[in-house]
Design a protein around this motif. Structure first.
Motif, mmCIF file in Angstrom:
data_model
loop_
_atom_site.group_PDB
_atom_site.id
_atom_site.type_symbol
_atom_site.label_atom_id
_atom_site.label_comp_id
_atom_site.label_asym_id
_atom_site.label_seq_id
_atom_site.Cartn_x
_atom_site.Cartn_y
_atom_site.Cartn_z
ATOM 1 N N UNK A 180 -2.139 -8.347 12.375
ATOM 2 C CA UNK A 180 -1.498 -8.894 11.167
ATOM 3 C C UNK A 180 -1.350 -7.782 10.114
ATOM 4 N N UNK A 181 -2.411 -6.981 9.976
ATOM 5 C CA UNK A 181 -2.362 -5.877 9.005
ATOM 6 C C UNK A 181 -1.223 -4.919 9.351
ATOM 7 N N UNK A 182 -1.073 -4.637 10.653
ATOM 8 C CA UNK A 182 -0.002 -3.729 11.103
ATOM 9 C C UNK A 182 1.363 -4.341 10.785
ATOM 10 N N UNK A 183 1.498 -5.620 11.041
ATOM 11 C CA UNK A 183 2.784 -6.309 10.764
ATOM 12 C C UNK A 183 3.126 -6.210 9.280
ATOM 13 N N UNK A 184 2.135 -6.399 8.423
ATOM 14 C CA UNK A 184 2.376 -6.325 6.968
ATOM 15 C C UNK A 184 2.809 -4.912 6.591
ATOM 16 N N UNK A 185 2.054 -3.904 7.103
ATOM 17 C CA UNK A 185 2.369 -2.504 6.742
ATOM 18 C C UNK A 185 3.733 -2.090 7.272
ATOM 19 N N UNK A 186 4.107 -2.613 8.462
ATOM 20 C CA UNK A 186 5.438 -2.302 9.005
ATOM 21 C C UNK A 186 6.523 -2.898 8.121
ATOM 22 N N UNK A 191 10.651 -1.458 3.428
ATOM 23 C CA UNK A 191 11.161 -1.650 2.063
ATOM 24 C C UNK A 191 11.884 -0.394 1.586
ATOM 25 N N UNK A 192 13.115 -0.577 1.137
ATOM 26 C CA UNK A 192 13.890 0.580 0.707
ATOM 27 C C UNK A 192 13.494 1.055 -0.684
ATOM 28 N N UNK A 193 13.171 0.070 -1.524
ATOM 29 C CA UNK A 193 12.787 0.435 -2.877
ATOM 30 C C UNK A 193 11.364 1.003 -2.864
ATOM 31 N N UNK A 194 11.229 2.201 -3.392
ATOM 32 C CA UNK A 194 9.943 2.889 -3.328
ATOM 33 C C UNK A 194 8.823 2.166 -4.075
ATOM 34 N N UNK A 195 9.194 1.549 -5.242
ATOM 35 C CA UNK A 195 8.158 0.873 -6.042
ATOM 36 C C UNK A 195 7.539 -0.312 -5.300
ATOM 37 N N UNK A 196 8.203 -0.791 -4.231
ATOM 38 C CA UNK A 196 7.648 -1.905 -3.437
ATOM 39 C C UNK A 196 6.595 -1.402 -2.435
ATOM 40 N N UNK A 197 6.507 -0.085 -2.334
ATOM 41 C CA UNK A 197 5.554 0.485 -1.362
ATOM 42 C C UNK A 197 4.355 1.139 -2.072
ATOM 43 N N UNK A 200 0.460 0.379 -1.223
ATOM 44 C CA UNK A 200 0.066 0.236 0.187
ATOM 45 C C UNK A 200 -0.051 1.588 0.875
ATOM 46 N N UNK A 201 -0.981 1.655 1.825
ATOM 47 C CA UNK A 201 -1.103 2.909 2.581
ATOM 48 C C UNK A 201 0.082 3.000 3.531
ATOM 49 N N UNK A 202 0.437 4.211 3.852
ATOM 50 C CA UNK A 202 1.593 4.418 4.745
ATOM 51 C C UNK A 202 1.139 4.286 6.192
#
Ligand code: ATP
Length: 214
Positions: A180-186, A191-197, A200-202
């Motif tokens: 589930x964690x992997x699915x969320x991070x993927x 997300x194209x907008x950088x501020x949405x990332x 979160x860890x890459x």
């Protein structure tokens, strides 16, 4: 009727004397109780019993008495201990029944079951090979390791360390959270907008061995 007096009859006088002597003897035999005293008649058996009861208890008897007392005390303690244990057990059962208690038990179990990766060992994914440097920490469902990307001698890539989260392949399905964690991070990576990332860890890589998902 007219009779002769004993004074006149010497034979009768003698007889009276003897009778008087016998009476005196009987009187001597009689015990005259003192004022306030009582005389009771007891048999020999009763007398022996009384004497026995007056006697002090023998040492052995005292030891036996003490022993039975301590035995009784020990039994009392045992009973008290058993009651306390029963209460403890029922308390534990109650805790186990509650959802929080169940979760805590599951986490504890999964922590106990988890095998740890050794420092220096390599974990291979489809794309890369990761060398375990050390363990960074452990969560409720997995361990996190500091890993280094193993690269070719020719590669001029900068040496960088990463965090690798692992989870055992085997285990109760509802305890397996890494997927589930992997699915969320993927999803966040998309997300194209950088501020949405931002928070979160890459996600760099993912993989699976016979024992672990990482
Ligand atoms: N990127 C990271 N860099 C450094 N240390 C980390 C990193 N990620 C996790 N850790 C360490 O590993 C520990 C466990 O991390 P994890 O993500 O498993 O925690 P958790 O979310 O509490 O556990 P879980 O998700 O299993 O319930 C953290 O407390 C932290 O010390």
């Amino acid at each position: 009727m007219i009779r002769k007096t004993s004074a006149e009859d010497p034979a009768k006088q003698q007889q009276h004397l003897e009778q008087a002597k016998e009476k005196d003897k009987e009187k001597e035999k009689q015990v005259i109780p003192q004022k306030g005293a009582t005389i009771t008649c007891i048999t020999k058996e009763e007398k022996d019993k009384k004497e026995d009861s007056r006697k002090k208890p023998k040492k052995n008897e005292e030891v036996a008495k003490k022993k039975t007392l301590t035995d009784r005390k020990i039994k009392m303690f045992e009973v008290k201990g058993a009651v306390a244990n029963e209460r403890k057990k029922s308390d534990e059962k109650e805790k186990q029944k509650s959802p929080e208690g169940r979760r805590r038990r599951e986490r504890k179990k999964s922590k106990m079951r988890r095998e740890k990766l050794r420092d220096g060992m390599a974990v291979r994914s489809e794309a890369f090979s990761w060398k375990v440097i050390s363990r960074l920490g452990s969560g409720g469902f997995g361990d996190v390791y500091r890993v280094r990307k193993e690269k070719n001698k020719e590669s001029k890539e900068e040496v960088m360390d990463y965090a690798m989260k692992t989870e055992m392949v085997m285990g109760e399905k509802r305890l397996l959270r890494l997927k589930i964690e992997v699915m969320v991070l993927e999803a966040i990576r998309e997300q194209l907008k950088e501020d949405r990332r931002t928070h979160f860890v890459e996600l760099i890589d993912k993989g699976k061995t016979d024992t672990y998902k990482a």
